[in-house]
Design a protein around this motif. Structure first.
Motif, PDB file in Angstrom:
ATOM      1  N   THR A  23       0.643  -1.373  -0.057  1.00 11.46           N
ATOM      2  CA  THR A  23      -0.003   0.075  -0.036  1.00 11.46           C
ATOM      3  C   THR A  23       0.819   1.386  -0.005  1.00 11.46           C
ATOM      4  O   THR A  23       0.484   2.354  -0.632  1.00 11.46           O
ATOM      5  CB  THR A  23      -1.047  -0.093   1.122  1.00 11.46           C
ATOM      6  OG1 THR A  23      -1.603  -1.247   1.287  1.00 11.46           O
ATOM      7  CG2 THR A  23      -1.822   1.405   1.149  1.00 11.46           C
ATOM      8  N   HIS A  24       1.818   0.948   0.758  1.00 10.73           N
ATOM      9  CA  HIS A  24       2.840   2.408   0.757  1.00 10.73           C
ATOM     10  C   HIS A  24       4.371   1.870   0.397  1.00 10.73           C
ATOM     11  O   HIS A  24       5.193   1.782   1.147  1.00 10.73           O
ATOM     12  CB  HIS A  24       2.688   3.009   2.212  1.00 10.73           C
ATOM     13  CG  HIS A  24       1.388   3.679   2.672  1.00 10.73           C
ATOM     14  ND1 HIS A  24       1.064   4.588   2.076  1.00 10.73           N
ATOM     15  CD2 HIS A  24       0.475   3.410   3.444  1.00 10.73           C
ATOM     16  CE1 HIS A  24       0.008   5.002   2.641  1.00 10.73           C
ATOM     17  NE2 HIS A  24      -0.549   3.962   3.306  1.00 10.73           N
ATOM     18  N   PRO A  25       4.488   1.818  -0.741  1.00 10.18           N
ATOM     19  CA  PRO A  25       5.848   1.270  -1.087  1.00 10.18           C
ATOM     20  C   PRO A  25       6.988   2.467  -1.014  1.00 10.18           C
ATOM     21  O   PRO A  25       7.913   2.028  -0.867  1.00 10.18           O
ATOM     22  CB  PRO A  25       5.665   0.922  -2.553  1.00 10.18           C
ATOM     23  CG  PRO A  25       4.466   2.058  -3.122  1.00 10.18           C
ATOM     24  CD  PRO A  25       3.633   1.802  -1.979  1.00 10.18           C
ATOM     25  N   GLU A  26       6.856   3.764  -0.859  1.00 11.14           N
ATOM     26  CA  GLU A  26       7.480   4.520  -0.339  1.00 11.14           C
ATOM     27  C   GLU A  26       8.255   4.302   0.793  1.00 11.14           C
ATOM     28  O   GLU A  26       9.324   4.834   1.218  1.00 11.14           O
ATOM     29  CB  GLU A  26       7.113   5.992  -0.474  1.00 11.14           C
ATOM     30  CG  GLU A  26       6.247   6.280   0.366  1.00 11.14           C
ATOM     31  CD  GLU A  26       4.616   6.063   0.229  1.00 11.14           C
ATOM     32  OE1 GLU A  26       3.949   6.441   1.128  1.00 11.14           O
ATOM     33  OE2 GLU A  26       4.224   5.332  -0.737  1.00 11.14           O
ATOM     34  N   LEU A  27       7.653   3.942   2.018  1.00  7.90           N
ATOM     35  CA  LEU A  27       8.021   3.358   3.264  1.00  7.90           C
ATOM     36  C   LEU A  27       9.192   2.804   3.198  1.00  7.90           C
ATOM     37  O   LEU A  27      10.044   2.580   3.974  1.00  7.90           O
ATOM     38  CB  LEU A  27       6.902   2.866   3.949  1.00  7.90           C
ATOM     39  CG  LEU A  27       5.704   3.868   4.602  1.00  7.90           C
ATOM     40  CD1 LEU A  27       4.892   3.330   5.419  1.00  7.90           C
ATOM     41  CD2 LEU A  27       6.486   5.120   5.233  1.00  7.90           C
ATOM     42  N   VAL A  28       8.976   1.762   2.289  1.00  7.57           N
ATOM     43  CA  VAL A  28      10.399   0.780   2.089  1.00  7.57           C
ATOM     44  C   VAL A  28      11.637   1.337   1.643  1.00  7.57           C
ATOM     45  O   VAL A  28      12.557   1.069   2.179  1.00  7.57           O
ATOM     46  CB  VAL A  28       9.957  -0.445   1.155  1.00  7.57           C
ATOM     47  CG1 VAL A  28      11.212  -1.274   0.752  1.00  7.57           C
ATOM     48  CG2 VAL A  28       8.689  -1.226   1.373  1.00  7.57           C
TER      49      VAL A  28
END
Length: 387
Positions: free
Chosen positions: A85-90
């Motif tokens: 859902t939030h790939p930017e957090l990776v």
């Protein structure tokens, strides 16, 4: 002794006469991301792509003492992160993880190395700045997920356990009615200008700063719907596949876009609160895409505006956007609404409501209170009858 290379990282490059831009520094090389100062999220994605393209994993036989942690993280970033859902957090988590584990093999990961990592993060020795224990825990959870994904994909021959720090105690901060009113006033640039001499309570208010109407709308939606930060920002007036929308014809707030998969953070549709619906109808007439927009554009994060409103309201940093969700749950329970209904309205489990907010309900432990009274308490004959 030469200094250890920091590895690829983001750097905000200032340019004379032109806007600043995020670049990737990799030793002597400098690669532009094409992202401006306020596009940090896109710059993180560019760094993730750069790391993936630069290094191709060598899995050998899959033994943890042969596979590099950097390979595991790159594999996770390329094949699994885009589905989240939030790939930017990776991307956010990869940088400090690579800073510490990047030149290590998976066999290096044990309870001791994990403790060293989270203590180093909390002390500011790893990464750009010191973070709280909860942030360090979430980063290690990303490492844990990457190792599990590599094992499930037959890249690792054995699972590699990750030791996590203790979970932080759940936040119980919520706003009183007067604090909520002060927060909304702060968003509108209104603050006290006169106080009572005896009790020092404000008696006169005035608009002293430019209003941030989108922040006030964000606060009202959070207070009366308990919707999470990202879901509020993605609310629109029309059906779409990227976020929720308000169905004013039927009085329903859809918090999930058409075709979006449900996650652990459930976003069920709910009736629009009676205290909110008049505001929503008015907002629709004066905005373009959705209620929380600035200069005709939906915003990505509600950080600076919310912090300004909080400061003007005289509240401390414990008041975060997520506190609005806590406040909604607390107010509902204080009105005697059942934990089952509150859980359904907020999209969480009844156990979470009971454990985190249950003590706010007027019915909390009332049965025990009623039973534990009376002139027969401690009567010896009652004890004998019980035996």
């Amino acid at each position: 002794m030469p200094r250890r290379a920091k590895g690829p990282r983001l750097y905000l490059r200032s340019r004379k006469g032109r806007p600043s831009v995020w670049v990737i520094l990799d030793g002597p090389a400098e690669v532009s991301t094409g992202c401006g100062e306020h596009d940090r999220g896109e710059a993180e994605k560019a760094l993730e792509r750069y790391l993936t393209e630069k290094h191709r994993p060598d899995w050998h036989r899959g033994s943890p003492d042969e596979v590099a942690v950097a390979d595991v993280l790159a594999f996770y970033g390329e094949h699994r992160a885009p589905e989240l859902t939030h790939p930017e957090l990776v991307g956010y988590h990869l940088m400090p993880l690579l800073d510490f584990f990047g030149d290590k093999l998976c066999a290096f990961i044990d309870a001791g190395s994990c403790r060293t990592y989270w203590r180093g993060r909390m002390e500011g020795k790893i990464g750009r700045r010191a973070v709280k224990q909860g942030t360090a825990r979430r980063e290690l959870e990303t490492l844990q997920a990457a190792l599990r994904f590599a094992y499930q994909s037959n890249k690792l021959a054995f699972p590699v356990p990750v030791t996590l720090p203790e979970k932080a105690a759940p936040r119980e901060r919520w706003l009183t009615r007067s604090e909520a009113a002060a927060l909304i006033a702060g968003a509108l640039g209104i603050m006290p200008v006169a106080y009572d001499i005896e009790n020092r309570k404000p008696v006169k208010w005035g608009r002293m700063f430019r209003p941030s109407y989108h922040v006030a709308r964000f606060i009202l939606i959070g207070l009366y719907s308990g919707t999470r930060h990202d879901a509020i920002l993605n609310m629109r007036w029309k059906q779409n596949s990227r976020g929720g929308w308000f169905d004013l014809d039927h009085g329903i707030m859809y918090r999930r876009g058409q075709g979006q998969t449900e996650t652990n953070k459930r976003r069920p549709p709910v009736p629009i609160h009676e205290n909110l619906i008049a505001h929503v109808e008015r907002w629709k007439q004066i905005t373009i895409h959705g209620p929380v927009e600035y200069h005709g554009q939906l915003i990505a994060k509600e950080k600076k505006g919310f912090a300004r409103a909080r400061t003007l309201a005289g509240l401390d940093e414990s008041v975060t956007p997520h506190v609005l969700r806590h406040t909604c749950a607390t107010w509902m329970l204080q009105r005697g609404i059942s934990t089952w209904e509150v859980a359904g309205f907020l999209g969480t489990s009844e156990k979470v409501i009971r454990d985190t907010y249950g003590h706010h309900s007027p019915n909390h432990l009332q049965t025990a209170k009623r039973r534990f009274r009376g002139h027969k308490l401690g009567n010896e004959k009652m004890k004998e009858a019980a035996q």
